[in-house]
Design a protein around this motif. Structure first.
Motif, PDB file in Angstrom:
ATOM      1  N   MET A 105       0.854  -1.147   0.031  1.00 51.47           N
ATOM      2  CA  MET A 105      -0.099   0.026   0.113  1.00 51.47           C
ATOM      3  C   MET A 105       0.762   1.056   0.135  1.00 51.47           C
ATOM      4  O   MET A 105       1.736   1.375   0.693  1.00 51.47           O
ATOM      5  CB  MET A 105      -0.820   0.127   1.334  1.00 51.47           C
ATOM      6  CG  MET A 105      -1.768   1.280   1.382  1.00 51.47           C
ATOM      7  SD  MET A 105      -3.112   1.387   2.352  1.00 51.47           S
ATOM      8  CE  MET A 105      -2.822   0.539   3.768  1.00 51.47           C
ATOM      9  N   GLY A 106       0.464   2.335  -0.733  1.00 48.37           N
ATOM     10  CA  GLY A 106       1.159   3.282  -1.059  1.00 48.37           C
ATOM     11  C   GLY A 106       1.301   4.312   0.252  1.00 48.37           C
ATOM     12  O   GLY A 106       0.150   4.169   0.956  1.00 48.37           O
ATOM     13  N   THR A 107       2.084   5.084   0.621  1.00 43.49           N
ATOM     14  CA  THR A 107       2.050   5.922   1.869  1.00 43.49           C
ATOM     15  C   THR A 107       1.479   7.406   1.213  1.00 43.49           C
ATOM     16  O   THR A 107       1.004   8.142   2.302  1.00 43.49           O
ATOM     17  CB  THR A 107       3.382   5.994   2.505  1.00 43.49           C
ATOM     18  OG1 THR A 107       4.479   6.754   1.574  1.00 43.49           O
ATOM     19  CG2 THR A 107       4.046   4.738   2.834  1.00 43.49           C
ATOM     20  N   VAL A 108       1.523   7.492   0.157  1.00 46.43           N
ATOM     21  CA  VAL A 108       1.035   8.947  -0.202  1.00 46.43           C
ATOM     22  C   VAL A 108      -0.252   8.765  -0.616  1.00 46.43           C
ATOM     23  O   VAL A 108      -1.084   9.643  -0.213  1.00 46.43           O
ATOM     24  CB  VAL A 108       1.783   9.454  -1.335  1.00 46.43           C
ATOM     25  CG1 VAL A 108       1.591  10.837  -2.094  1.00 46.43           C
ATOM     26  CG2 VAL A 108       3.512   9.751  -1.016  1.00 46.43           C
ATOM     27  N   PHE A 109      -0.600   7.763  -1.493  1.00 46.90           N
ATOM     28  CA  PHE A 109      -2.083   7.655  -1.752  1.00 46.90           C
ATOM     29  C   PHE A 109      -2.285   5.917  -1.445  1.00 46.90           C
ATOM     30  O   PHE A 109      -1.523   5.289  -1.997  1.00 46.90           O
ATOM     31  CB  PHE A 109      -2.216   7.870  -3.301  1.00 46.90           C
ATOM     32  CG  PHE A 109      -2.125   9.289  -3.666  1.00 46.90           C
ATOM     33  CD1 PHE A 109      -3.312   9.941  -3.684  1.00 46.90           C
ATOM     34  CD2 PHE A 109      -1.043   9.738  -4.600  1.00 46.90           C
ATOM     35  CE1 PHE A 109      -3.085  11.430  -3.983  1.00 46.90           C
ATOM     36  CE2 PHE A 109      -0.874  10.866  -4.903  1.00 46.90           C
ATOM     37  CZ  PHE A 109      -2.013  11.833  -4.690  1.00 46.90           C
ATOM     38  N   LYS A 110      -3.356   5.856  -0.761  1.00 50.47           N
ATOM     39  CA  LYS A 110      -3.800   4.755  -0.652  1.00 50.47           C
ATOM     40  C   LYS A 110      -3.960   3.688  -1.816  1.00 50.47           C
ATOM     41  O   LYS A 110      -3.494   2.430  -1.750  1.00 50.47           O
ATOM     42  CB  LYS A 110      -5.228   4.654   0.035  1.00 50.47           C
ATOM     43  CG  LYS A 110      -5.860   3.346   0.599  1.00 50.47           C
ATOM     44  CD  LYS A 110      -7.251   3.615   1.215  1.00 50.47           C
ATOM     45  CE  LYS A 110      -7.871   2.177   1.293  1.00 50.47           C
ATOM     46  NZ  LYS A 110      -9.095   2.462   2.092  1.00 50.47           N
ATOM     47  N   HIS A 111      -4.215   3.954  -3.281  1.00 51.78           N
ATOM     48  CA  HIS A 111      -4.278   3.014  -4.227  1.00 51.78           C
ATOM     49  C   HIS A 111      -3.359   3.228  -5.038  1.00 51.78           C
ATOM     50  O   HIS A 111      -3.476   2.803  -6.401  1.00 51.78           O
ATOM     51  CB  HIS A 111      -5.740   3.300  -4.800  1.00 51.78           C
ATOM     52  CG  HIS A 111      -6.676   3.001  -3.790  1.00 51.78           C
ATOM     53  ND1 HIS A 111      -7.208   1.773  -3.316  1.00 51.78           N
ATOM     54  CD2 HIS A 111      -7.759   3.958  -2.949  1.00 51.78           C
ATOM     55  CE1 HIS A 111      -8.282   1.992  -2.449  1.00 51.78           C
ATOM     56  NE2 HIS A 111      -8.799   3.316  -2.117  1.00 51.78           N
ATOM     57  N   VAL A 112      -2.236   3.689  -4.940  1.00 51.63           N
ATOM     58  CA  VAL A 112      -1.108   4.072  -5.678  1.00 51.63           C
ATOM     59  C   VAL A 112       0.114   3.583  -4.821  1.00 51.63           C
ATOM     60  O   VAL A 112       0.548   4.165  -4.016  1.00 51.63           O
ATOM     61  CB  VAL A 112      -0.909   5.527  -6.251  1.00 51.63           C
ATOM     62  CG1 VAL A 112       0.426   5.489  -7.356  1.00 51.63           C
ATOM     63  CG2 VAL A 112      -2.153   5.764  -7.003  1.00 51.63           C
ATOM     64  N   ALA A 113       0.955   2.637  -5.458  1.00 53.19           N
ATOM     65  CA  ALA A 113       2.359   2.148  -4.735  1.00 53.19           C
ATOM     66  C   ALA A 113       3.142   3.356  -4.853  1.00 53.19           C
ATOM     67  O   ALA A 113       3.268   4.292  -6.097  1.00 53.19           O
ATOM     68  CB  ALA A 113       2.865   1.045  -5.503  1.00 53.19           C
TER      69      ALA A 113
END
Length: 182
Positions: free
Chosen positions: A1-9
């Motif tokens: 799971m991305g830290t900046v965006f939930k749905h973008v690595a």
């Protein structure tokens, strides 16, 4: 799971150079493409401009996730939400928090949805062999599953590997790919 965006690595993030967030106007923030509208122009740094032109094209991650923006391309995923979301309101809220990543060359925002959530975008194939392996390990997604993908093994690689976007469900082992060819 991305830290900046939930749905973008995080490794798949692509900010837009030489642009500024059209809501907060903080010059030091990386911005991302976003086709949408400000919900409440009074929350923008330049209220007068936001009232006159509430449409936005570039936002920072904080503003995308603020709840004060609404994506303009809802019609692209309306059938996906209608047919797959158990909680449509939550799906629409999460949809509004998706940045304009990955590259959608056809202008059609087509993001896989699985296990009642938008899948995580992880990038594009690294090379042609990776693309061929992807076609074996991932399910093709074009406004849902079931359509036939391009046969890259027979036809050769796409013009750009960025036309292929890789996604993974965060709740189950399902993986998908989209093909936005030019």
């Amino acid at each position: 799971m991305g830290t900046v965006f939930k749905h973008v690595a995080d490794a798949a993030l692509r900010s837009v150079a030489n642009e500024i967030c059209q809501q907060c106007e903080r010059p030091e923030m990386p911005v991302y493409g976003y086709a949408g509208t400000l919900v409440d122009p009074h929350l923008a740094a330049n209220v007068a401009l936001a009232q006159e032109e509430p449409e936005v094209c570039y936002l920072c991650a904080s503003c995308i996730q603020s709840g004060n923006v609404r994506r303009s391309n809802r019609h692209d995923v309306a059938q996906t939400v209608h047919s797959l979301a158990k909680d449509p309101e939550s799906a629409w809220q999460a949809f509004n928090q998706l940045p304009g990543i990955p590259l959608f060359l056809q202008g059609c925002f087509d993001w896989p949805f699985c296990c009642d959530s938008w899948c995580e975008f992880s990038g594009s194939p690294l090379n042609f062999l990776h693309l061929l392996a992807t076609q074996q390990s991932h399910q093709y997604w074009e406004k849902g599953i079931g359509k036939q993908p391009r046969p890259f093994a027979n036809q050769g690689p796409p013009e750009s590997l960025r036309e292929i976007s890789l996604f993974a469900c965060r709740s189950c082992p399902a993986c998908y790919y989209t093909d936005q060819f030019s």
